[in-house]
Design a protein around this motif. Structure first.
Motif, PDB file in Angstrom:
ATOM      1  N   ASP A   1       0.883  -1.287   0.097  1.00  0.00           N
ATOM      2  CA  ASP A   1      -0.035  -0.231  -0.049  1.00  0.00           C
ATOM      3  C   ASP A   1       0.675   1.221   0.041  1.00  0.00           C
ATOM      4  O   ASP A   1       1.428   1.588   1.192  1.00  0.00           O
ATOM      5  CB  ASP A   1      -0.974  -0.226   1.305  1.00  0.00           C
ATOM      6  N   VAL A   2       0.894   2.061  -1.314  1.00  0.00           N
ATOM      7  CA  VAL A   2       1.805   3.221  -1.220  1.00  0.00           C
ATOM      8  C   VAL A   2       1.447   4.152  -0.098  1.00  0.00           C
ATOM      9  O   VAL A   2       2.350   4.844   0.346  1.00  0.00           O
ATOM     10  CB  VAL A   2       1.732   3.746  -2.584  1.00  0.00           C
ATOM     11  N   ASP A   3       0.380   4.137   0.535  1.00  0.00           N
ATOM     12  CA  ASP A   3      -0.121   5.120   1.451  1.00  0.00           C
ATOM     13  C   ASP A   3       0.336   4.609   2.850  1.00  0.00           C
ATOM     14  O   ASP A   3       0.386   5.721   3.909  1.00  0.00           O
ATOM     15  CB  ASP A   3      -1.614   5.336   1.549  1.00  0.00           C
ATOM     16  N   GLU A   4       1.059   3.630   3.001  1.00  0.00           N
ATOM     17  CA  GLU A   4       1.810   3.225   4.129  1.00  0.00           C
ATOM     18  C   GLU A   4       3.138   3.268   3.997  1.00  0.00           C
ATOM     19  O   GLU A   4       4.013   3.180   4.994  1.00  0.00           O
ATOM     20  CB  GLU A   4       1.255   1.894   4.372  1.00  0.00           C
ATOM     21  N   HIS A   5       3.757   3.679   2.797  1.00  0.00           N
ATOM     22  CA  HIS A   5       5.286   3.834   2.521  1.00  0.00           C
ATOM     23  C   HIS A   5       5.279   5.170   1.663  1.00  0.00           C
ATOM     24  O   HIS A   5       5.640   5.175   0.627  1.00  0.00           O
ATOM     25  CB  HIS A   5       5.727   2.873   1.691  1.00  0.00           C
ATOM     26  N   LEU A   6       4.951   6.233   2.342  1.00  0.00           N
ATOM     27  CA  LEU A   6       4.885   7.631   1.523  1.00  0.00           C
ATOM     28  C   LEU A   6       6.077   8.072   0.838  1.00  0.00           C
ATOM     29  O   LEU A   6       5.989   8.890   0.004  1.00  0.00           O
ATOM     30  CB  LEU A   6       4.553   8.590   2.789  1.00  0.00           C
ATOM     31  N   GLU A   7       7.320   7.475   1.243  1.00  0.00           N
ATOM     32  CA  GLU A   7       8.358   7.676   0.282  1.00  0.00           C
ATOM     33  C   GLU A   7       8.182   7.348  -1.357  1.00  0.00           C
ATOM     34  O   GLU A   7       8.746   7.960  -2.182  1.00  0.00           O
ATOM     35  CB  GLU A   7       9.720   6.959   0.580  1.00  0.00           C
ATOM     36  N   LEU A   8       7.220   6.584  -1.502  1.00  0.00           N
ATOM     37  CA  LEU A   8       6.700   6.145  -2.746  1.00  0.00           C
ATOM     38  C   LEU A   8       5.851   7.201  -3.726  1.00  0.00           C
ATOM     39  O   LEU A   8       5.524   7.192  -4.682  1.00  0.00           O
ATOM     40  CB  LEU A   8       5.899   4.599  -2.846  1.00  0.00           C
ATOM     41  N   ARG A   9       5.497   8.368  -2.618  1.00  0.00           N
ATOM     42  CA  ARG A   9       4.560   9.296  -3.204  1.00  0.00           C
ATOM     43  C   ARG A   9       5.626  10.420  -3.725  1.00  0.00           C
ATOM     44  O   ARG A   9       5.249  11.341  -4.357  1.00  0.00           O
ATOM     45  CB  ARG A   9       3.518   9.762  -2.067  1.00  0.00           C
ATOM     46  N   ASP A  10       6.663  10.353  -3.143  1.00  0.00           N
ATOM     47  CA  ASP A  10       7.689  11.506  -3.454  1.00  0.00           C
ATOM     48  C   ASP A  10       7.827  11.851  -5.000  1.00  0.00           C
ATOM     49  O   ASP A  10       8.247  10.530  -5.660  1.00  0.00           O
ATOM     50  CB  ASP A  10       9.035  11.250  -2.686  1.00  0.00           C
ATOM     51  N   GLY A  11       7.571  12.900  -5.674  1.00  0.00           N
ATOM     52  CA  GLY A  11       7.727  13.151  -6.790  1.00  0.00           C
ATOM     53  C   GLY A  11       6.551  12.621  -7.768  1.00  0.00           C
ATOM     54  O   GLY A  11       6.659  12.743  -8.805  1.00  0.00           O
ATOM     55  N   VAL A  12       5.610  11.841  -7.325  1.00  0.00           N
ATOM     56  CA  VAL A  12       4.404  11.435  -8.029  1.00  0.00           C
ATOM     57  C   VAL A  12       3.418  12.402  -7.907  1.00  0.00           C
ATOM     58  O   VAL A  12       2.922  12.495  -6.865  1.00  0.00           O
ATOM     59  CB  VAL A  12       4.169  10.045  -7.721  1.00  0.00           C
ATOM     60  N   ALA A  13       2.928  12.836  -9.206  1.00  0.00           N
ATOM     61  CA  ALA A  13       1.680  13.649  -8.891  1.00  0.00           C
ATOM     62  C   ALA A  13       0.691  13.188  -9.138  1.00  0.00           C
ATOM     63  O   ALA A  13      -0.426  13.584  -8.650  1.00  0.00           O
ATOM     64  CB  ALA A  13       1.864  14.607 -10.464  1.00  0.00           C
ATOM     65  N   LEU A  14       0.410  11.912  -9.742  1.00  0.00           N
ATOM     66  CA  LEU A  14      -0.697  11.087  -9.898  1.00  0.00           C
ATOM     67  C   LEU A  14      -0.599   9.427 -10.300  1.00  0.00           C
ATOM     68  O   LEU A  14       0.589   9.317 -10.845  1.00  0.00           O
ATOM     69  CB  LEU A  14      -1.581  11.553 -11.312  1.00  0.00           C
ATOM     70  N   LEU A  15      -1.197   8.699  -9.549  1.00  0.00           N
ATOM     71  CA  LEU A  15      -1.091   7.279  -9.490  1.00  0.00           C
ATOM     72  C   LEU A  15      -2.249   6.876 -10.196  1.00  0.00           C
ATOM     73  O   LEU A  15      -3.428   7.094 -10.122  1.00  0.00           O
ATOM     74  CB  LEU A  15      -1.191   6.662  -8.044  1.00  0.00           C
TER      75      LEU A  15
ATOM     76  N   VAL B   1       0.333  -3.568  -6.333  1.00  0.00           N
ATOM     77  CA  VAL B   1       0.620  -2.160  -5.657  1.00  0.00           C
ATOM     78  C   VAL B   1      -0.822  -1.624  -5.338  1.00  0.00           C
ATOM     79  O   VAL B   1      -1.302  -1.156  -6.295  1.00  0.00           O
ATOM     80  CB  VAL B   1       1.438  -1.583  -6.476  1.00  0.00           C
ATOM     81  N   MET B   2      -1.169  -1.193  -4.282  1.00  0.00           N
ATOM     82  CA  MET B   2      -2.363  -0.723  -3.984  1.00  0.00           C
ATOM     83  C   MET B   2      -2.384   0.478  -3.644  1.00  0.00           C
ATOM     84  O   MET B   2      -1.316   1.337  -3.095  1.00  0.00           O
ATOM     85  CB  MET B   2      -3.026  -1.649  -2.793  1.00  0.00           C
ATOM     86  N   SER B   3      -3.358   1.368  -3.307  1.00  0.00           N
ATOM     87  CA  SER B   3      -3.562   2.658  -2.709  1.00  0.00           C
ATOM     88  C   SER B   3      -4.857   2.711  -1.878  1.00  0.00           C
ATOM     89  O   SER B   3      -5.683   2.578  -2.817  1.00  0.00           O
ATOM     90  CB  SER B   3      -3.397   3.699  -3.583  1.00  0.00           C
ATOM     91  N   SER B   4      -4.697   2.577  -0.646  1.00  0.00           N
ATOM     92  CA  SER B   4      -6.049   2.708   0.075  1.00  0.00           C
ATOM     93  C   SER B   4      -6.729   3.985  -0.159  1.00  0.00           C
ATOM     94  O   SER B   4      -7.864   4.069   0.191  1.00  0.00           O
ATOM     95  CB  SER B   4      -5.822   2.392   1.593  1.00  0.00           C
ATOM     96  N   THR B   5      -5.858   5.097  -0.556  1.00  0.00           N
ATOM     97  CA  THR B   5      -6.500   6.284  -0.759  1.00  0.00           C
ATOM     98  C   THR B   5      -7.066   6.528  -1.983  1.00  0.00           C
ATOM     99  O   THR B   5      -8.339   6.827  -2.258  1.00  0.00           O
ATOM    100  CB  THR B   5      -5.583   7.473  -0.589  1.00  0.00           C
ATOM    101  N   ASP B   6      -6.341   6.174  -3.259  1.00  0.00           N
ATOM    102  CA  ASP B   6      -6.937   6.408  -4.562  1.00  0.00           C
ATOM    103  C   ASP B   6      -7.607   5.252  -5.146  1.00  0.00           C
ATOM    104  O   ASP B   6      -8.535   5.309  -5.950  1.00  0.00           O
ATOM    105  CB  ASP B   6      -5.762   6.762  -5.458  1.00  0.00           C
ATOM    106  N   PHE B   7      -7.399   3.925  -4.813  1.00  0.00           N
ATOM    107  CA  PHE B   7      -8.058   2.848  -5.234  1.00  0.00           C
ATOM    108  C   PHE B   7      -8.472   1.988  -4.228  1.00  0.00           C
ATOM    109  O   PHE B   7      -8.098   0.670  -4.174  1.00  0.00           O
ATOM    110  CB  PHE B   7      -6.988   2.012  -6.282  1.00  0.00           C
TER     111      PHE B   7
END
Length: 377
Positions: free
Chosen positions: A263-277, A346-352
């Motif tokens: 879950d990318v929302d549990e590993h916020l470093e994966l959000r760095d530099g990403v505008a849209l998933l 690869v999940m996103s509990s926020t977006d998907f």
């Protein structure tokens, strides 16, 4: 098709045995070719064809559970399978079938993809009324080209899909017959194929729904497989002998257990530099902020390791994953793409959030997802 990479990804077999090759091959078999030169896929001649697409029926799954589908598995055992395109997902595959094009040309490059110039995603199944399907996919469909040759061209599908964005993008040019039940679908196919020459396209999505909900190793999925096998056999028995039945699929499926999900929302470093998933759980499109592509790719590679191939857009195109890519399609592809290995997701509990409720998933390039039946009876 070729196998490559540490987990033996199956590369798409465009211009040979992929979904985009089916309708041109049928056209040639009907004596009404829509392409110059001989078709890459050769089918037996017939007065009419019925192409039955079973959503989620991967060739490897059918082989593995042959006892539950004796009719289809016997046919598959004697014929070479084909491949889905990339990503191995419904909207991409249905459009390849209907247009005769690879994803880089028709532009439906995933379950969700960025609308260029915006921070919005187009959900290709639900569609967005602000996006014109004819602008998103401007090429004449193979269905329309076949109809222009004088072939009776019919789509038999659920009533709710008539006039949808995906239907207009992928399957325009055919007469649409709404049919929600098995008996309706078989009767509609029988009537449509009474014309000569004729191509009838028939769709069933129940196996895919069951796989997503319960998983492809569940009793529910196996029982649904038996039902779809009986439907295909009943369809064959109802059709006249001079009508060929071709059974195909849009992708296979893998079950992804909870401990294999990131879950990318549990590993916020994966959000760095990403505008849209974007994309989906097995094949993510990462749309990056300006100048962040290399850093995003490096971060995701280091985090996922051998759980996924993480490629830049240029690297994925160079591998041939999408076929030749039109200029207008380029910005719909992620700046970075994540193709999962094995049963990783690869999940996103926020977006998907909805994806977290699914057991079976697809989209990547494993054999269970990519290999599909291309069988004729």
């Amino acid at each position: 098709m070729t196998l490559g990479g540490p987990v033996s990804f199956v590369e798409p077999d465009y211009r040979h045995r992929s979904l985009g090759d089916v309708v041109p091959a049928v056209a040639a078999a009907l004596g009404q070719p829509i392409e110059d030169g001989p078709p890459a896929l050769v089918l037996p001649d017939a007065a009419a064809y019925v192409v039955f697409l079973i959503d989620g029926l991967g060739a490897r799954l059918l082989e593995r559970h042959a006892d539950y589908a004796p009719y289809l598995s016997d046919l598959l055992a004697a014929q070479q399978p084909g491949t889905a395109g990339v990503p191995s997902t419904t909207a991409t595959s249905l459009t390849s079938l209907g247009t005769g094009l690879s994803p880089g040309a028709h532009g439906l490059v995933g379950f969700t993809s960025r609308v260029p110039g915006t921070n919005d995603l187009l959900n290709a199944l639900a569609w967005d009324r602000d996006v014109d399907p004819l602008a998103w996919q401007p090429h004449p469909t193979a269905f329309a080209r076949l109809r222009a040759r004088g072939v009776s061209m019919t789509v038999v599908n659920k009533r709710e899909f008539a006039g949808s964005g995906l239907t207009r993008a992928a399957h325009r040019g055919a007469e649409y017959v709404g049919a929600d039940k098995v008996g309706e679908r078989i009767a509609a196919a029988l009537l449509a194929s009474s014309d000569r020459p004729a191509l009838t396209y028939l769709y069933d999505g129940d196996l895919d729904w069951t796989g997503h909900r319960y998983g492809v190793h569940s009793h529910q999925w196996l029982q649904q497989l038996s039902m779809i096998d009986a439907e295909a056999e009943q369809l064959r028995e109802a059709l006249p002998p001079d009508v060929r039945l071709m059974v195909v699929a849009d992708h296979g499926m893998v079950d992804s257990p909870l401990d294999r999900r990131v879950d990318v929302d549990e590993h916020l470093e994966l959000r760095d530099g990403v505008a849209l998933l974007g994309g989906e759980a097995r094949f993510r499109h990462l749309y990056c902020r300006r100048g962040a592509v290399d850093d995003v790719a490096a971060t995701w590679r280091a985090f996922l390791g051998d759980r996924a191939d993480v490629l830049t857009r240029q690297e994925a195109i160079a591998r041939g994953w999408f076929g030749p890519v039109d200029a207008g399609v380029l910005p719909r592809l992620g700046d970075v793409m994540v193709a999962c290995h094995d049963d990783t997701a690869v999940m996103s509990s926020t977006d998907f959030a909805y994806e977290a409720t699914l057991v079976g998933l697809h989209g990547s390039l494993t054999a269970d997802e990519m290999m599909i039946p291309l069988i004729v009876d």
